[in-house]
Each structure stands twice: as C-alpha cells, then as structure tokens.
Design a protein around this motif. Structure first.
Motif, short mmCIF file in Angstrom:
data_model
loop_
_atom_site.label_atom_id
_atom_site.label_comp_id
_atom_site.label_asym_id
_atom_site.label_seq_id
_atom_site.Cartn_x
_atom_site.Cartn_y
_atom_site.Cartn_z
N GLN A 291 28.71 41.26 29.26
CA GLN A 291 30.13 41.62 29.37
C GLN A 291 30.93 40.49 29.99
N LEU A 292 31.91 40.05 29.27
CA LEU A 292 32.81 39.00 29.75
C LEU A 292 34.15 39.63 30.10
N TYR A 293 34.51 39.56 31.36
CA TYR A 293 35.81 40.04 31.83
C TYR A 293 36.79 38.87 31.88
N ALA A 294 38.04 39.14 31.54
CA ALA A 294 39.08 38.11 31.61
C ALA A 294 40.38 38.74 32.10
N GLY B 22 41.90 35.95 39.47
CA GLY B 22 40.75 36.16 40.33
C GLY B 22 40.12 37.51 40.04
N PHE B 23 38.78 37.52 39.89
CA PHE B 23 38.09 38.74 39.45
C PHE B 23 36.67 38.74 39.97
N PHE B 24 36.18 39.94 40.34
CA PHE B 24 34.79 40.10 40.72
C PHE B 24 34.34 41.50 40.34
N PHE B 25 33.18 41.60 39.67
CA PHE B 25 32.62 42.89 39.32
C PHE B 25 31.35 43.13 40.12
N SER B 26 31.25 44.32 40.72
CA SER B 26 30.07 44.71 41.49
C SER B 26 29.34 45.82 40.76
N PRO B 27 28.14 45.54 40.19
CA PRO B 27 27.41 46.61 39.50
C PRO B 27 26.92 47.68 40.47
#
Length: 309
Positions: free
Chosen positions: A7-10, A39-44
């Motif tokens: 998964q690529l977040y933009a 600015g972006f951060f994903f925490s599973p």
C-alpha cells in the motif's frame, strides 16, 4: 516474492490523502479535515494514520483504516490531534511515541540568517503533547530517524545534518547544533530523504522553478560513508548512484520513501505535469536517465509512505 499487502499512501497540498494498492491497482481516497497535507505516517499496530496539516498547523490522527476497506472515498474517524503550534510544517519523523515535525518558518524575517524548528511531540491516548521546540541553525526540510539519531535536510543546500541520540539529548527548548553536517557531491538542493537497511535515498529538487531538473541520489552503506566524511565535508559522486534526466519525470521530488525488501523508491513529485507519484525499481543497480516503473498523476503531491507486511 511479493506481499499480499503493498500500500502506497500519498498526500497533496489540496488536502487529499490517497492510497494505491499496488498489487491490484485499487485507489482509495480518505476525507480528512485538512485542506493542505505534508507529512504522513501509518501505524499498523494502531490501524491509524497520522498527517501533518498545513491548513490547521497541527498533527491529526485518523482511526480504523483497515475496517474502512478499499476503493472509493472513505470517511475515517479522527482520533487524537495536537494543538495548532506549527507555522510551516514540512516533514514528520516517528520514533516510538515521539513524533518530530520540521518547520521551515523564517523566525527573524532575515533570509541571510536561516533557521528552522523541530517540534517534538509525545503521542498519548488523549492527544499529542508538545514536549519541546528546538531551533536549528539552518532552514530545515526532510527528517529521518536511523535508530536514535535524527537526520535532517539542510534546505537550500546539498547537505544533511545529524543530531545524535536526538530524543534523549534534547529534552528542553533550546537552539541545537548538529553533531555533523555532510554535503553530497552532484546534488543541488535536497528535500526528501528515506533510509532502510543501510541505504539512504535523497531527493534533489534542483531549481525550484524547473519541472525537469530533479534527481534521486542513492547511497549504499550510508552510515559508514556518512561517519567517514568530515564535518563540513562531502560524500563523493562516485560513492552514490544518481537517477536524473527527462525520462525520469523528476522536477521537484519533494518527498521519497525507500523499501529495501523490494528495492524500490517511491517519489512525491510536486511539479512535473502538475504533480505525480512515481516509482523506480532496482534502486541500487540503476542510474542515469531512467523512466519510472510506475506513475500516477496526483496534483500537488507532497509526501509518500509505503506499507507492506
């Protein structure tokens, strides 16, 4: 071997948060409160993503992303937020519960005396608590943790600074001096940086007004090369790979993410064709005027984040 999750977040300067599922091509848009995101951060672990809002000048977290499914437009629930302390946020680096935001506001109104700020937040169950603010001796842009050390782009130069043991060494408000600043031969103006398993990727926006002079520089064995360079010195072009030229579609690559398992670089390209998300495979074995292996049109692209399991 490919992962089931790629998964690529933009994000964009018009407030879009988009996810591209690379394996099946499904695109998902997330409606967020911000109208300008960088600015972006994903925490599973938390199944949540965090963005930096340039319109609200704060950190915002959105919850239960997996449960929303894929495709179309989703309306995620807002979780914890920070107070509106920021003025011109540019990047986000996360180390455990610590969220560090770079801010390139000119504090004294004098362009001949560049400075920036690093806002250090602690994420709690009730919000983002601003622990302290550090003033840098240069205009700051991209951020990246390698272990406990924070690397920061020295904006308007070809240099990167490091603050050793950043969180523990800087608990209070103060002006901070970098432990070392190193330049990169062949690079004009750094903006983005990302590190994974010994490899650092730097983005070069070149001249800010040009939509065709951007580049990426790849440094293997980065820590050893950085440590061996003298403070104020540089890493030679022969110790780097460089992707550049008209075929690359790179003009202002403002943010990058590198994944070592797939050896791929994803790029938020802000200017070429109005904005794009690009990907380059085989990142440690290519250089020169290489066409991207993937491209999505995305106006005003500002940051990227790649998640795979």
């Amino acid at each position: 071997m490919t992962s089931d999750t790629a998964q690529l977040y933009a994000t964009t300067h018009s407030g879009q948060v988009r996810r591209y599922d690379i394996n099946d091509g499904v695109e998902t848009n997330y409606s967020v409160a911000s109208t300008d995101v960088e600015g972006f951060f994903f925490s599973p672990e938390e199944d949540a993503f965090t963005i930096i809002s340039r319109s609200s000048n704060r950190i915002e977290t959105y919850l239960n992303i997996k449960a929303l499914g894929a495709g179309g437009t989703k309306d995620p629930e807002m979780g914890v937020v920070g107070t509106s302390n920021l003025e011109s946020p540019r990047d986000l680096a996360v180390n455990g519960q610590f969220y560090v935001v770079s801010d390139n506001t000119d504090l004294d109104g004098d362009e001949t005396t560049p400075e920036g700020r690093l806002f250090v937040y602690i994420k709690t169950e009730s919000g983002f608590v601003l622990r302290n603010i550090l003033i840098t001796k240069f205009k700051v842009w991209g951020l990246e943790f390698i272990g406990s050390d924070l690397y920061a782009v020295v904006d308007e130069t070809n240099k990167v600074a490091v603050y050793k043991n950043f969180i523990e060494s800087n608990p209070n408000n103060r002006i901070v001096t970098a432990d070392k600043i190193v330049g990169f031969q062949g690079l004009i103006r750094t903006h983005g940086l990302d590190y994974d398993k010994g490899i650092m990727v730097l983005s070069d926006i070149g001249e800010a007004e040009s939509a065709s002079d951007g580049a990426l520089q790849i440094i293997e064995n980065f820590e050893a090369k950085f440590n061996n360079a003298t403070n104020g010195g540089f890493i030679e072009a022969s110790d780097q790979l460089r992707i550049f030229g008209g075929n690359t579609l790179l003009g202002n690559p403002v943010n990058v993410v590198y994944n070592a398992n797939y050896n791929v670089i994803f790029v938020a390209e802000a200017l070429n064709n109005g904005g794009r998300v690009l990907a380059f495979n085989n990142a440690t074995s290519i250089s020169g005027n290489i066409a991207p292996d993937l491209k999505y049109d995305l106006a005003g692209a500002s940051s990227v984040f790649y998640f795979t399991e």
